[in-house]
Design a protein around this motif. Structure first.
Motif, PDB file in Angstrom:
ATOM      1  N   GLY A 662       0.818  -1.205   0.000  1.00 20.40           N
ATOM      2  CA  GLY A 662       0.000   0.000   0.000  1.00 20.40           C
ATOM      3  C   GLY A 662       0.853   1.257   0.000  1.00 20.40           C
ATOM      4  O   GLY A 662       0.542   2.243  -0.688  1.00 20.40           O
ATOM      5  N   VAL A 663       1.940   1.250   0.768  1.00 17.52           N
ATOM      6  CA  VAL A 663       2.860   2.396   0.770  1.00 17.52           C
ATOM      7  C   VAL A 663       3.459   2.582  -0.622  1.00 17.52           C
ATOM      8  O   VAL A 663       3.543   3.697  -1.149  1.00 17.52           O
ATOM      9  N   ARG A 664       3.857   1.465  -1.224  1.00 15.28           N
ATOM     10  CA  ARG A 664       4.447   1.560  -2.566  1.00 15.28           C
ATOM     11  C   ARG A 664       3.442   2.124  -3.565  1.00 15.28           C
ATOM     12  O   ARG A 664       3.782   2.978  -4.407  1.00 15.28           O
ATOM     13  N   GLN A 665       2.189   1.657  -3.485  1.00 11.29           N
ATOM     14  CA  GLN A 665       1.180   2.137  -4.424  1.00 11.29           C
ATOM     15  C   GLN A 665       0.870   3.610  -4.172  1.00 11.29           C
ATOM     16  O   GLN A 665       0.725   4.383  -5.126  1.00 11.29           O
ATOM     17  N   ALA A 666       0.802   4.011  -2.913  1.00 10.22           N
ATOM     18  CA  ALA A 666       0.568   5.425  -2.605  1.00 10.22           C
ATOM     19  C   ALA A 666       1.694   6.282  -3.163  1.00 10.22           C
ATOM     20  O   ALA A 666       1.452   7.379  -3.690  1.00 10.22           O
ATOM     21  N   ALA A 667       2.938   5.782  -3.062  1.00  8.26           N
ATOM     22  CA  ALA A 667       4.072   6.531  -3.606  1.00  8.26           C
ATOM     23  C   ALA A 667       3.968   6.649  -5.120  1.00  8.26           C
ATOM     24  O   ALA A 667       4.194   7.728  -5.687  1.00  8.26           O
ATOM     25  N   GLU A 668       3.620   5.556  -5.790  1.00 11.99           N
ATOM     26  CA  GLU A 668       3.545   5.594  -7.250  1.00 11.99           C
ATOM     27  C   GLU A 668       2.350   6.404  -7.742  1.00 11.99           C
ATOM     28  O   GLU A 668       2.396   6.990  -8.821  1.00 11.99           O
ATOM     29  N   TYR A 669       1.267   6.446  -6.942  1.00 11.17           N
ATOM     30  CA  TYR A 669       0.105   7.256  -7.289  1.00 11.17           C
ATOM     31  C   TYR A 669       0.256   8.705  -6.812  1.00 11.17           C
ATOM     32  O   TYR A 669      -0.647   9.513  -6.986  1.00 11.17           O
ATOM     33  N   ARG A 670       1.399   9.023  -6.196  1.00 14.34           N
ATOM     34  CA  ARG A 670       1.722  10.381  -5.714  1.00 14.34           C
ATOM     35  C   ARG A 670       0.728  10.861  -4.652  1.00 14.34           C
ATOM     36  O   ARG A 670       0.380  12.045  -4.595  1.00 14.34           O
ATOM     37  N   LEU A 671       0.311   9.962  -3.802  1.00 13.22           N
ATOM     38  CA  LEU A 671      -0.546  10.300  -2.660  1.00 13.22           C
ATOM     39  C   LEU A 671       0.369  10.516  -1.461  1.00 13.22           C
ATOM     40  O   LEU A 671       0.475   9.688  -0.568  1.00 13.22           O
ATOM     41  N   ASP A 694      11.331  -4.478   5.398  1.00 14.72           N
ATOM     42  CA  ASP A 694      10.093  -3.870   4.920  1.00 14.72           C
ATOM     43  C   ASP A 694       9.983  -2.427   5.396  1.00 14.72           C
ATOM     44  O   ASP A 694       9.530  -1.544   4.657  1.00 14.72           O
ATOM     45  N   TRP A 695      10.393  -2.187   6.633  1.00 15.01           N
ATOM     46  CA  TRP A 695      10.357  -0.823   7.173  1.00 15.01           C
ATOM     47  C   TRP A 695      11.243   0.097   6.335  1.00 15.01           C
ATOM     48  O   TRP A 695      10.839   1.204   5.959  1.00 15.01           O
ATOM     49  N   GLU A 696      12.435  -0.371   6.008  1.00 15.96           N
ATOM     50  CA  GLU A 696      13.344   0.452   5.206  1.00 15.96           C
ATOM     51  C   GLU A 696      12.754   0.744   3.833  1.00 15.96           C
ATOM     52  O   GLU A 696      12.814   1.877   3.336  1.00 15.96           O
ATOM     53  N   ASP A 697      12.192  -0.281   3.169  1.00 13.29           N
ATOM     54  CA  ASP A 697      11.609  -0.073   1.844  1.00 13.29           C
ATOM     55  C   ASP A 697      10.518   0.988   1.891  1.00 13.29           C
ATOM     56  O   ASP A 697      10.475   1.905   1.049  1.00 13.29           O
ATOM     57  N   THR A 698       9.622   0.885   2.870  1.00 14.95           N
ATOM     58  CA  THR A 698       8.519   1.850   2.939  1.00 14.95           C
ATOM     59  C   THR A 698       9.032   3.254   3.235  1.00 14.95           C
ATOM     60  O   THR A 698       8.525   4.230   2.682  1.00 14.95           O
ATOM     61  N   LEU A 699      10.040   3.363   4.102  1.00 15.90           N
ATOM     62  CA  LEU A 699      10.610   4.679   4.396  1.00 15.90           C
ATOM     63  C   LEU A 699      11.210   5.304   3.139  1.00 15.90           C
ATOM     64  O   LEU A 699      11.003   6.502   2.864  1.00 15.90           O
ATOM     65  N   ARG A 700      11.939   4.526   2.369  1.00 17.24           N
ATOM     66  CA  ARG A 700      12.591   5.082   1.173  1.00 17.24           C
ATOM     67  C   ARG A 700      11.563   5.482   0.120  1.00 17.24           C
ATOM     68  O   ARG A 700      11.707   6.518  -0.545  1.00 17.24           O
ATOM     69  N   TRP A 701      10.520   4.649  -0.064  1.00 12.94           N
ATOM     70  CA  TRP A 701       9.466   5.043  -1.010  1.00 12.94           C
ATOM     71  C   TRP A 701       8.792   6.335  -0.561  1.00 12.94           C
ATOM     72  O   TRP A 701       8.521   7.220  -1.378  1.00 12.94           O
ATOM     73  N   ALA A 702       8.526   6.443   0.741  1.00 15.66           N
ATOM     74  CA  ALA A 702       7.830   7.621   1.249  1.00 15.66           C
ATOM     75  C   ALA A 702       8.706   8.863   1.162  1.00 15.66           C
ATOM     76  O   ALA A 702       8.217   9.964   0.878  1.00 15.66           O
ATOM     77  N   ILE A 703      10.004   8.725   1.417  1.00 15.29           N
ATOM     78  CA  ILE A 703      10.909   9.877   1.301  1.00 15.29           C
ATOM     79  C   ILE A 703      10.927  10.388  -0.134  1.00 15.29           C
ATOM     80  O   ILE A 703      10.833  11.595  -0.402  1.00 15.29           O
ATOM     81  N   CYS A 705       8.611  10.005  -2.392  1.00 15.69           N
ATOM     82  CA  CYS A 705       7.308  10.567  -2.719  1.00 15.69           C
ATOM     83  C   CYS A 705       7.131  11.964  -2.122  1.00 15.69           C
ATOM     84  O   CYS A 705       6.686  12.901  -2.803  1.00 15.69           O
ATOM     85  N   THR A 706       7.489  12.136  -0.839  1.00 13.73           N
ATOM     86  CA  THR A 706       7.292  13.438  -0.193  1.00 13.73           C
ATOM     87  C   THR A 706       8.266  14.485  -0.734  1.00 13.73           C
ATOM     88  O   THR A 706       7.904  15.666  -0.846  1.00 13.73           O
ATOM     89  N   ARG A 707       9.483  14.077  -1.065  1.00 12.54           N
ATOM     90  CA  ARG A 707      10.427  15.045  -1.667  1.00 12.54           C
ATOM     91  C   ARG A 707       9.884  15.524  -3.010  1.00 12.54           C
ATOM     92  O   ARG A 707       9.944  16.725  -3.323  1.00 12.54           O
ATOM     93  N   ARG A 708       9.365  14.593  -3.797  1.00 18.81           N
ATOM     94  CA  ARG A 708       8.827  14.961  -5.111  1.00 18.81           C
ATOM     95  C   ARG A 708       7.659  15.917  -4.966  1.00 18.81           C
ATOM     96  O   ARG A 708       7.458  16.828  -5.766  1.00 18.81           O
ATOM     97  N   ALA A 709       6.851  15.733  -3.912  1.00 24.38           N
ATOM     98  CA  ALA A 709       5.677  16.581  -3.704  1.00 24.38           C
ATOM     99  C   ALA A 709       6.005  17.877  -2.954  1.00 24.38           C
ATOM    100  O   ALA A 709       5.125  18.714  -2.774  1.00 24.38           O
ATOM    101  N   GLY A 710       7.261  18.038  -2.483  1.00 23.76           N
ATOM    102  CA  GLY A 710       7.601  19.208  -1.690  1.00 23.76           C
ATOM    103  C   GLY A 710       6.990  19.188  -0.306  1.00 23.76           C
ATOM    104  O   GLY A 710       6.812  20.237   0.326  1.00 23.76           O
ATOM    105  N   ASN A 711       6.674  18.000   0.190  1.00 21.37           N
ATOM    106  CA  ASN A 711       6.030  17.825   1.497  1.00 21.37           C
ATOM    107  C   ASN A 711       7.131  17.701   2.559  1.00 21.37           C
ATOM    108  O   ASN A 711       7.555  16.604   2.920  1.00 21.37           O
ATOM    109  N   ARG A 712       7.608  18.829   3.087  1.00 20.96           N
ATOM    110  CA  ARG A 712       8.784  18.827   3.961  1.00 20.96           C
ATOM    111  C   ARG A 712       8.494  18.173   5.312  1.00 20.96           C
ATOM    112  O   ARG A 712       9.343  17.497   5.882  1.00 20.96           O
ATOM    113  N   ARG A 713       7.291  18.409   5.855  1.00 15.61           N
ATOM    114  CA  ARG A 713       6.954  17.782   7.142  1.00 15.61           C
ATOM    115  C   ARG A 713       6.943  16.257   7.008  1.00 15.61           C
ATOM    116  O   ARG A 713       7.463  15.534   7.873  1.00 15.61           O
TER     117      ARG A 713
END
Length: 1002
Positions: A662-671, A694-703, A705-713
């Motif tokens: 789900g984290v991976r899909q949210a990252a690819e869908y830019r959510l 698994d924790w590391e993978d989700t953290l890296r996908w989320a980082i 995704c948030t960098r791409r979106a400019g979501n600094r928090r």
């Protein structure tokens, strides 16, 4: 000749390794082993073992007792020479692996299966006799356990069935004289078993002892009337009549044709020579259809499965195997139930069957009911197997079922036709990976497949291990002799072309699936399309409701519709979950152009809401976590709140792969908000179960995704997570970089709580690598920020971390107020953090000589860890109690606790804990006068601490190692070791005290 290990349960429990007996002593160990052997190669849940031992009245410690008992059993077996991997720990239970060469029960089943498919009666009899020879008496007669006793009765019944089958074969071979004595003894032992009486009557009659045969009938009838108040069944009565009238069909020499009164149809399609991977289920189906029934009901067996899974091939293969059991013929029809508008009508099928049974065309009745009546009359007193292929529903099948028990029906369908009274239903799944590759080899040529083994495995995977898809790819490889397996696998790798590639001649995967799809209602078709876009490997029913944004009950009806036509399968691993086959997923994506993103976002919002609930249930509150603004789909929580609150970790075990995907899909869908919040809400669950990768993978996908979106928090929160993960992995350099950026970003975006958390983790890392001045400074900065945020959860964490640091430094007086305040502030907070506070306060008391107070705190910590089901905290608690026993001189108890802690920590791969435990074990062995063992554990501890690195702990282990080396008579090496310890302490930026107890031992 058995292999390394041999287990015997067809008699008293027996274990050997390399031909030597392995004594399994103790009532508990023998019970556990018996249950595991009875369910060999199947997962046995801890709950099942608890029920088997305590029969519904388990003590509060039952789960722990089972875990300890299995551990002792495993040690007993490995000590005796049985391979250590024989009993494997699995989520929720244990799996004992064995082959037919290692367990007599499996050998029995294998011999029976080979006997039933033997090409000649002589070979069948030999195989069945070999199976029966494995029995040494009453199964597990020396185990007094209610579950084992029940299973033993079932096995005894199974043995009798096989024995009857063997005697029947031998009777057909003309061995009536040789087996009549054995039959007579069996009838005396089982006077109510009519099949044995019938066999004895026939054997005696053929041996010229007709009067004795009739006496057997009278004795059996008398026993049945006296014991059960019943007359003998039709078979036994008919046999008596035939003996009295000297029916020539009873003679062994009578030709089979003499018993045939009408036409014998042989309508089966050709058998498939390369049928692969279906031996077990074919044997089970054959056994059901071959068995004689005590009732007048017809045996009906249905094989259900998705399109292309090989239902027809299996049914035809079994029907050919059973031709000897149904000598009056085999009827076959393809009902075309999966093809909308093309299904065969029952009246049409009955007309075909009646013609095959010798009814002339003009004599066939016109109406459906009349045809069914004539059909049942023609099959009365005959043994005919009716194969109904690709049935649509029960209404299509009912008129085609014969009326007498001599016949049987074998049907296939994409639906489970549960509305047929008395029908036995079996589900056919895709092939296993190895079986799929074997099928390709049998089609294309084993050498060609073996030459590209890796590509063949990939090709099988891309076909979803589905027999139809595999046959299509095999046919294409045969047709295109110049293609390599690698080339075809490459063509199928493109998901947009895969269904196009899975077509050859009249075989086409897309067409096969479309027959099922056309039977769906529009809402079910939409659900299938949306499911095809979901990354989750399997999913609960609420996910379907979220995708459609409908009530759970409405979604349940649509799920049932998809399951009925086998476009959706029940998960084989998680109850209440469903699975979409890869090829069905690709097919469903083609069916509509609807944008799936809003629906997928709702489903991911459901997982986010559930993850939050699980985090709160696990921690006792929403502590040490930041959240975002992503919408939650709350009906999911309404449906599962009770289950999650009762056991959040059990829920997580079933859902953690879905969360990762789900984290991976949210990252690819830019959510981006949903993506980082889902990771933040799950960290405690990842941490508790040790799913660090698994924790590391989700953290890296989320980082990303948030960098791409400019979501600094969001980025800062994920960087803080990377720092926490690095701290647990002892990868301090990468963790420090991530935390520095997190602290800076939190300050710039005005997020004080996040800044407090990040500073606390950074301070912990500084202390771990020996930078105590920097660690104290970080804590002070964090506490200053905390005063502005007012977060009690953050305050507890900081006070615990600072107290830990001061205990590590030996500054017990300074540490005490911080830890005691942490205990007070966090009383109603995160239970895991409370356990950690108790650990360090206990270490403080132990280091101060207050052994009783330390023990009380460690025991409270252990209780919390066991309640949470957290092996990490439990390992720490048992290690700490080991230190208490070491301090009081109870060295045996200390060693036992250390070993328990080591076993709990092993699957977690936590090196700091591992090194601490080994240090404790080394000191224990040293004090017991066992320098060799002491040196071994301490040397390993030094290596572990050097690799982390942890200079303070490395120095402590070196000091203890020096003591052990000196006791071993090697003062020179001991001095050198102690010098290394002093050199390490000189590099630490604060003086190292010399406390006498606690974690500073050594």
């Amino acid at each position: 000749m058995h292999g390394v290990a041999w287990f015997g349960i067809l008699g008293p429990l027996e274990v050997t390794a390399s031909g030597r007996p392995v004594p399994v002593l103790g009532h508990n160990q023998r019970e556990l082993l018996a249950v595991l052997l009875l369910r060999a190669n199947r997962l046995v849940s801890v709950d099942s073992l608890i029920e088997s031992v305590w029969a519904g009245q388990p003590p509060a410690t039952a789960r722990r007792q089972i875990q300890n008992g299995v551990g002792r059993l495993r040690r007993t077996l490995t000590t005796g020479g049985v391979p250590g991997q024989t009993i494997a720990t699995r989520p929720h239970g244990y799996l004992l692996s064995a082959t037919a060469d290692e367990l007599d029960l499996l050998a029995f089943g294998q011999q029976v299966a080979e006997g039933r498919r033997a090409p000649t009666e002589h070979e069948a009899a030999a195989r069945l006799r070999a199976a029966l020879a494995l029995w040494r008496g009453q199964p597990l007669a020396d185990i007094d356990n209610h579950l084992v006793v029940a299973e033993a009765r079932r096995l005894q019944e199974q043995r009798l069935v096989v024995l009857e089958e063997c005697l029947e074969v031998e009777l057909r071979l003309g061995l009536h004289h040789e087996i009549s004595g054995e039959l007579a003894a069996l009838v005396r032992e089982h006077p109510l078993r009519e099949r044995l009486s019938a066999l004895l009557m026939l054997a005696l009659h053929r041996d010229g002892r007709t009067a004795e045969a009739l006496e057997v009938y009278r004795a059996t009838r008398a026993a049945l009337v006296a014991e059960l108040g019943l007359e003998p069944g039709a078979e036994l009565r008919e046999l008596e009549r035939a003996i009295l009238t000297h029916d020539s069909s009873l003679d062994h020499t009578a030709p089979a044709q003499a018993r045939a009164r009408e036409a014998r149809p042989r309508q089966l399609p050709p058998d498939i020579a390369d049928l692969t991977g279906r031996d077990r289920i074919a044997g089970q189906v054959s056994e059901v259809l071959r068995a004689r029934r005590d009732t007048a009901a017809v045996t009906v067996l249905g094989i259900a499965g998705q399109a292309g899974v090989g239902k027809t091939a299996l049914a035809v293969h079994v029907a050919h195997r059973l031709s000897g059991s149904y000598p009056d013929g085999q009827l076959y029809v393809n009902l075309r139930g999966g093809r909308q508008g093309q299904r065969a009508e029952p009246g049409e099928v009955l007309a075909r069957f009646l013609r095959a049974l010798g009814v002339a065309g003009p004599e066939i009745p016109r109406g459906l009911e009349e045809r069914a009546e004539e059909y049942r009359s023609r099959l009365a007193d005959r043994r005919v197997l009716v194969v109904l292929d690709d049935a649509a529903d029960e209404a299509q099948v009912r008129p085609l079922i014969p009326g007498t028990a001599g016949c049987a029906v074998l049907l296939t369908s994409r639906s489970r036709l549960a509305g047929l009274p008395g029908a036995r239903l079996v589900d056919l799944d895709v092939l296993e990976a190895g079986q799929a590759v074997e099928l390709l080899g049998r089609m294309v040529g084993a050498a060609r497949i073996a030459a590209e083994a890796a590509a063949a495995r990939e090709l099988a995977r891309l076909c979803g291990y589905l027999p139809l898809a595999l046959r299509i790819t095999g046919a294409r490889l045969i047709t295109h002799a110049g293609w390599t397996v690698t080339e075809l696998a490459g063509r199928l790798a493109d998901e947009n072309r895969r269904l196009d590639e899975l077509a050859h001649s009249d075989l086409e995967m897309r067409v096969s699936l479309s027959f099922s799809y056309q039977r769906l209602s529009p809402p079910a078709r939409r659900l299938l399309h949306l499911l095809s876009h979901l990354y989750a490997p399997d999913f609960a029913g609420w996910v379907c409701a979220a995708l459609l944004d409908v009530a759970l009950a409405e979604a349940g009806k649509l799920i049932g519709e998809l399951v009925d036509v086998r476009l959706l399968e029940s998960s084989g691993t998680v109850s209440g979950h469903y699975h979409l086959h890869d090829l069905i997923r690709l097919f469903a994506r083609e069916m509509t152009a609807e944008d799936p993103r809003p629906a997928v976002a709702r489903a991911l919002g459901g997982w986010l809401a559930l993850a939050e609930r699980a985090h709160i249930a696990l921690s006792g509150g929403d502590f040490a976590t930041l959240h975002g603004a992503a919408p939650r789909w709350t009906p999911a929580v309404e449906a599962l709140a009770g289950r999650i609150d009762d056991d959040p970790l059990a829920w997580y075990e079933t859902e953690h792969l879905n969360i990762v995907m789900g984290v991976r899909q949210a990252a690819e869908y830019r959510l981006d908000e949903l993506c980082w919040d889902l990771v933040a809400s799950t960290y405690a669950l990842f941490l508790t179960r040790g799913h660090n990768d698994d924790w590391e993978d989700t953290l890296r996908w989320a980082i990303a995704c948030t960098r791409r979106a400019g979501n600094r928090r969001g980025t800062a929160t994920m960087l803080m997570g990377m720092g926490m993960l690095g701290a647990y992995r002892h990868d301090y350099s990468e963790a420090a970089v991530a935390l520095d950026e997190a602290v800076t970003t939190f300050r710039e975006v005005g997020e004080p709580r996040g800044r407090v958390y990040a500073l606390g983790i950074a301070a912990h890392i500084e202390g771990m690598i020996g930078r105590y001045d920097q660690a104290v400074a970080r804590h002070e900065e964090a506490l200053e920020v905390h005063r502005a945020s007012g977060d009690r959860g953050a305050e507890t964490l900081l006070l615990r971390s600072l107290g830990q640091l001061l205990v590590e430094m030996g500054r017990f007086d300074q540490a005490r107020p911080h830890l005691e305040r942490a205990l007070t502030v966090g009383r109603d907070g995160d239970r895991r953090v409370r356990a950690e506070v108790l650990y360090w306060l206990g270490q403080l008391e132990l280091g101060s000589g207050q052994v009783d107070r330390a023990e009380a705190m460690f025991k409270e910590m252990l209780g919390i860890a066991e309640e949470l089901g957290d092996p990490r905290e439990e390992a720490e608690a048992r290690y700490a109690l080991g230190l208490v026993r070491l301090e009081t001189g109870a060295y045996g108890a200390a060693a036992g606790l250390f070993r328990q802690a080591l076993a709990l920590n092993r699957p977690l791969s936590e090196p700091l804990t591992d090194g601490r435990i080994r240090t404790g074990l080394g000191i224990t062995h040293h004090r017991r006068g066992e320098p060799d063992q002491a040196i071994g554990h301490l040397t390993e501890a030094v290596r572990i601490f050097a690799a982390i690195p942890s200079p303070l702990w490395q120095a402590r282990a070196l000091n203890a190692l020096g003591d052990a080396q000196a006791a071993h008579g090697d003062p020179v090496t001991a001095d050198a070791t102690r010098s290394r310890a002093l050199a390490l302490l000189a590099e630490v930026d604060t003086p190292e005290p010399s406390p006498a107890r606690g974690d500073a031992l050594g």
